[in-house]
Design a protein around this motif. Structure first.
Motif, mmCIF file in Angstrom:
data_model
loop_
_atom_site.group_PDB
_atom_site.id
_atom_site.type_symbol
_atom_site.label_atom_id
_atom_site.label_comp_id
_atom_site.label_asym_id
_atom_site.label_seq_id
_atom_site.Cartn_x
_atom_site.Cartn_y
_atom_site.Cartn_z
ATOM 1 N N ALA B 308 0.834 -1.210 0.000
ATOM 2 C CA ALA B 308 0.000 0.000 0.000
ATOM 3 C C ALA B 308 0.869 1.260 0.000
ATOM 4 O O ALA B 308 0.568 2.244 -0.682
ATOM 5 N N ALA B 309 1.960 1.220 0.766
ATOM 6 C CA ALA B 309 2.858 2.381 0.825
ATOM 7 C C ALA B 309 3.611 2.545 -0.495
ATOM 8 O O ALA B 309 3.717 3.656 -1.030
ATOM 9 N N ALA B 310 4.105 1.430 -1.041
ATOM 10 C CA ALA B 310 4.891 1.500 -2.287
ATOM 11 C C ALA B 310 4.031 1.989 -3.447
ATOM 12 O O ALA B 310 4.513 2.719 -4.315
ATOM 13 N N ASP B 311 2.747 1.613 -3.455
ATOM 14 C CA ASP B 311 1.852 2.050 -4.530
ATOM 15 C C ASP B 311 1.752 3.579 -4.570
ATOM 16 O O ASP B 311 1.537 4.171 -5.625
ATOM 17 N N ILE B 312 1.879 4.211 -3.416
ATOM 18 C CA ILE B 312 1.828 5.674 -3.348
ATOM 19 C C ILE B 312 3.183 6.289 -3.689
ATOM 20 O O ILE B 312 3.271 7.335 -4.329
ATOM 21 N N GLY B 409 6.414 15.716 3.346
ATOM 22 C CA GLY B 409 7.166 16.160 4.523
ATOM 23 C C GLY B 409 6.264 16.671 5.637
ATOM 24 O O GLY B 409 6.738 17.241 6.623
ATOM 25 N N ARG B 410 4.959 16.498 5.498
ATOM 26 C CA ARG B 410 4.018 16.882 6.558
ATOM 27 C C ARG B 410 2.886 15.864 6.565
ATOM 28 O O ARG B 410 2.699 15.140 5.587
ATOM 29 N N ILE B 411 2.161 15.778 7.674
ATOM 30 C CA ILE B 411 1.116 14.757 7.749
ATOM 31 C C ILE B 411 0.062 15.031 6.682
ATOM 32 O O ILE B 411 -0.499 16.130 6.604
ATOM 33 N N THR B 412 -0.168 14.023 5.829
ATOM 34 C CA THR B 412 -0.941 14.226 4.607
ATOM 35 C C THR B 412 -1.973 13.122 4.397
ATOM 36 O O THR B 412 -1.657 11.936 4.537
ATOM 37 N N ASP B 413 -3.176 13.512 4.059
ATOM 38 C CA ASP B 413 -4.218 12.570 3.650
ATOM 39 C C ASP B 413 -3.884 12.105 2.227
ATOM 40 O O ASP B 413 -3.777 12.939 1.323
ATOM 41 N N PRO B 414 -3.725 10.807 2.015
ATOM 42 C CA PRO B 414 -3.350 10.335 0.668
ATOM 43 C C PRO B 414 -4.334 10.775 -0.413
ATOM 44 O O PRO B 414 -3.953 10.924 -1.578
ATOM 45 N N ASN B 415 -5.588 11.031 -0.033
ATOM 46 C CA ASN B 415 -6.584 11.483 -1.016
ATOM 47 C C ASN B 415 -6.264 12.856 -1.598
ATOM 48 O O ASN B 415 -6.799 13.235 -2.642
ATOM 49 N N THR B 416 -5.412 13.624 -0.902
ATOM 50 C CA THR B 416 -5.120 14.981 -1.370
ATOM 51 C C THR B 416 -3.902 15.023 -2.294
ATOM 52 O O THR B 416 -3.570 16.077 -2.818
ATOM 53 N N LEU B 417 -3.239 13.855 -2.479
ATOM 54 C CA LEU B 417 -2.079 13.837 -3.396
ATOM 55 C C LEU B 417 -2.557 13.954 -4.829
ATOM 56 O O LEU B 417 -3.579 13.387 -5.196
ATOM 57 N N ARG B 418 -1.822 14.653 -5.646
ATOM 58 C CA ARG B 418 -2.162 14.720 -7.068
ATOM 59 C C ARG B 418 -1.606 13.512 -7.798
ATOM 60 O O ARG B 418 -0.524 13.064 -7.523
#
Lengths: 163, 418
Positions: B308-312, B409-418
């Motif tokens: 799951a992490a590598a997919d991101i 570099g900051r706590i991030t919701d994966p849904n907000t990644l482009r």
């Protein structure tokens, strides 16, 4: 079995990482572990506890790890007895198995200040605070647990059974 | 009787057991690591014991200080290694052979439904995911178990956690547990058992159930458990040829209480520094800059988590303001991750990858934090001082949040990644 010593008092949720941080877990010298006891909350704890103390703490004392280094450190810092509002499960068993008396009493905490002389009677769970001349009732320990503590810990009992 | 009562009744030979009753139970497996095991080795000699009750039922797994970071740790290894050799223990896992003790116990087939397992590590509760009763004990009691093969337990009251709904993309078992922790509180289940049930748990993979049960101790529980089903049986059969008898609770089983949770629309959850129940949805955290991100541990270091992490992370770079440490939970997972190309993905993204072990989780090795540093970790504990200096801050979250946060570099919701 009676314990009489000065009280040292701390609050709720003192976990095993506070009692003995992870970096000290490979220390095999028990006296050295004792010098680091409670370092996470009070760096000079072992100096204060040197002459023997009753540790009075709040809820959930000893939560977290199964590390027996936590009660070993406290024992070697000359903690004679711990009276908590409540204990976390693994710590509670570990302390008993090392012969370190532990009692649960919710009323005592607010009526103790550091330095009070406490007299603890393990058989009946009575704790006397001489300064205010009041006696508090803790849940007495069941006979088989008292037997482990009075034998000086589970290892002494095991030794006897293996003879 | 519920499943915990069923297992304890079978292990103690009592026809019926009830909460509060103290039972003397037969132990099926007993596990130590080096941190708790060197004390067992010492005590074992002190009491004059010569052999364990059954050497096939004992495992010794080095995992916290891997490979040895100091001469002192190496000495601890030596004591435990000699102990394993003197007793001729087949289930001994040295540096490079195993990984985090709990993952090794599960994947090497020591954990079976209906059995009773004790480990000298608090996260022994993990094995409940396979329908076993398992709990952490200290080194003195473990010495006694090594000699006698028995231990007393107080039959716990059990809280039933009934979970319905479907997880959103990027959300899973870790978020569910943190949500439960917020509800129950970090000491709310002290001396009790947690049974996870309901359609969502039924749909979960074995890996996700392990994550869920692993964290039961974080709310004080003595055990976390999921009733065994076809998935459990299939997994265990793929790991061992030993026979086993799954046990389930009766339809009229009694519980202390039931907690209903619905995960529909549940956002990623984060436990904020200091306490596991200090939980907020990721969107409510504001801007939290991170010095380190850690992906690994018995909570979230399995292949499902790494995938799951590598997919991101694939084809992207860890943000230069931070650093990412990845530690697979076992040697088997490490090899699997290599074969799947995940290790390459992590390395190309700029992650530091370390050998299968507890890694940075407990603050003694492989990614210790300095005063004032902040870390987002996929582990189970964020006590003050847990991962290094007492002035360091630890946030707990899922592998997907960890990967997304490594990119920004900051706590991030994966849904907000482009």
């Amino acid at each position: 079995m009676k314990v009489e010593a000065k009280a040292l008092k701390y609050g709720d949720n003192i976990n095993t990482d506070i009692i003995i941080p992870g970096k000290y877990l490979v220390i095999m010298d028990e006296e050295e572990l004792g010098r680091h006891a409670m370092e996470g909350i009070d760096p000079v704890f072992s100096g204060k506890s040197r002459d023997g103390i009753v540790l009075v703490v709040g809820d959930n004392f000893g939560s977290g790890s199964s590390r027996e280094q936590a009660p070993i450190a406290l024992k070697n810092a000359n903690v004679k007895c711990i009276v908590a509002k409540s204990f976390a499960r693994i710590f509670y068993r570990n302390a008993i198995n090392l012969g370190l008396p532990v009692l649960e009493c919710s009323d005592l905490w607010s009526e103790v200040i550091e330095g009070d002389i406490l007299t603890v009677s393990l058989e009946d769970g009575l704790i006397e605070n001489g300064r205010i001349r009041r006696t508090f009732k803790a849940q007495p320990l069941p006979p088989f647990i008292l037997d482990i503590i009075q034998s000086g810990g589970l290892l002494n009992k095991l030794k006897q059974s293996l003879k | 009787m519920n499943i915990v009562e069923k297992i304890l009744s079978k292990a103690s030979g009592e026809k019926e057991v009830t909460p509060g009753q103290i039972v003397d139970a037969k132990i099926d497996y007993a596990m130590i690591n080096e941190i708790t095991g060197y004390l067992v080795a010492k005590y074992f000699k002190d009491v004059g014991a010569k052999k364990v009750w059954d050497k096939e039922r004992v495992t010794i797994i080095l995992d916290h200080t891997i490979p040895a970071p100091t001469a002192q740790a190496a000495e601890v290894h030596r004591i435990v290694r000699d102990f394993a050799r003197d007793l001729d223990i087949p289930g001994f896992y040295d540096v490079g052979r195993g990984g985090v003790c709990h993952q090794v116990m599960v994947e090497k087939g020591y954990v079976k439904p209906g059995e009773v397992i004790v480990g000298a590590d608090s996260h022994t509760v993990t094995y409940g995911a396979l329908g076993a009763f398992s709990t952490g004990i200290g080194s003195t009691e473990m010495t006694s178990v090594f000699i006698t093969g028995r231990l007393w337990f107080k039959v716990p009251k059990v809280i039933r956690i009934d979970v319905a709904g479907e997880f959103d993309r990027f959300v899973g078992a870790k978020d569910l547990f943190l949500r439960v922790a917020k509800e129950i509180g970090f000491s709310g289940a002290t001396y009790m058992g947690l049974e996870f049930t309901g359609p969502t748990v039924k749909n979960m993979s074995v890996s996700s159930r392990l994550t869920l049960c692993n964290m039961a101790i974080e709310v004080g529980a003595k055990s976390g458990i999921v009733e065994p089903d076809e998935k459990t049986v299939e997994y265990v059969k793929s790991r061992t040829s030993d026979p086993f008898t799954p046990l389930n609770g009766d339809s009229d089983a009694e519980y202390d209480r039931t907690l209903n949770i619905n995960v529909d629309g549940l956002p990623s959850q984060i436990a904020c520094p200091g306490a596991v129940d200090n939980v907020k949805p990721v969107s409510e955290l504001g801007d939290v800059e991170l010095d380190q991100i850690y992906i690994g541990s018995c909570t979230n270091g399995r292949i499902e988590d790494l995938q799951a992490a590598a997919d991101i992370l694939r084809g992207r770079q860890v943000n230069p303001r931070t650093r990412l440490v990845v530690v697979p939970a076992s040697q088997e997972i490490f090899i699997d991750a290599m074969n799947k190309g995940l290790i390459q993905t992590f390395a190309e993204a700029g992650a530091a990858i370390a050998t299968a072990s507890c890694g940075a989780c407990y603050g003694g090795h492989l990614g210790v934090l300095a005063a004032g540093e902040t870390c987002l970790s996929t582990t189970n504990r964020n006590f003050i001082g847990r991962m290094g200096d007492p002035k360091a801050k630890v946030y707990l979250g899922s592998p997907t949040v960890a990967a997304a946060s490594a990119l920004t570099g900051r706590i991030t919701d994966p849904n907000t990644l482009r």
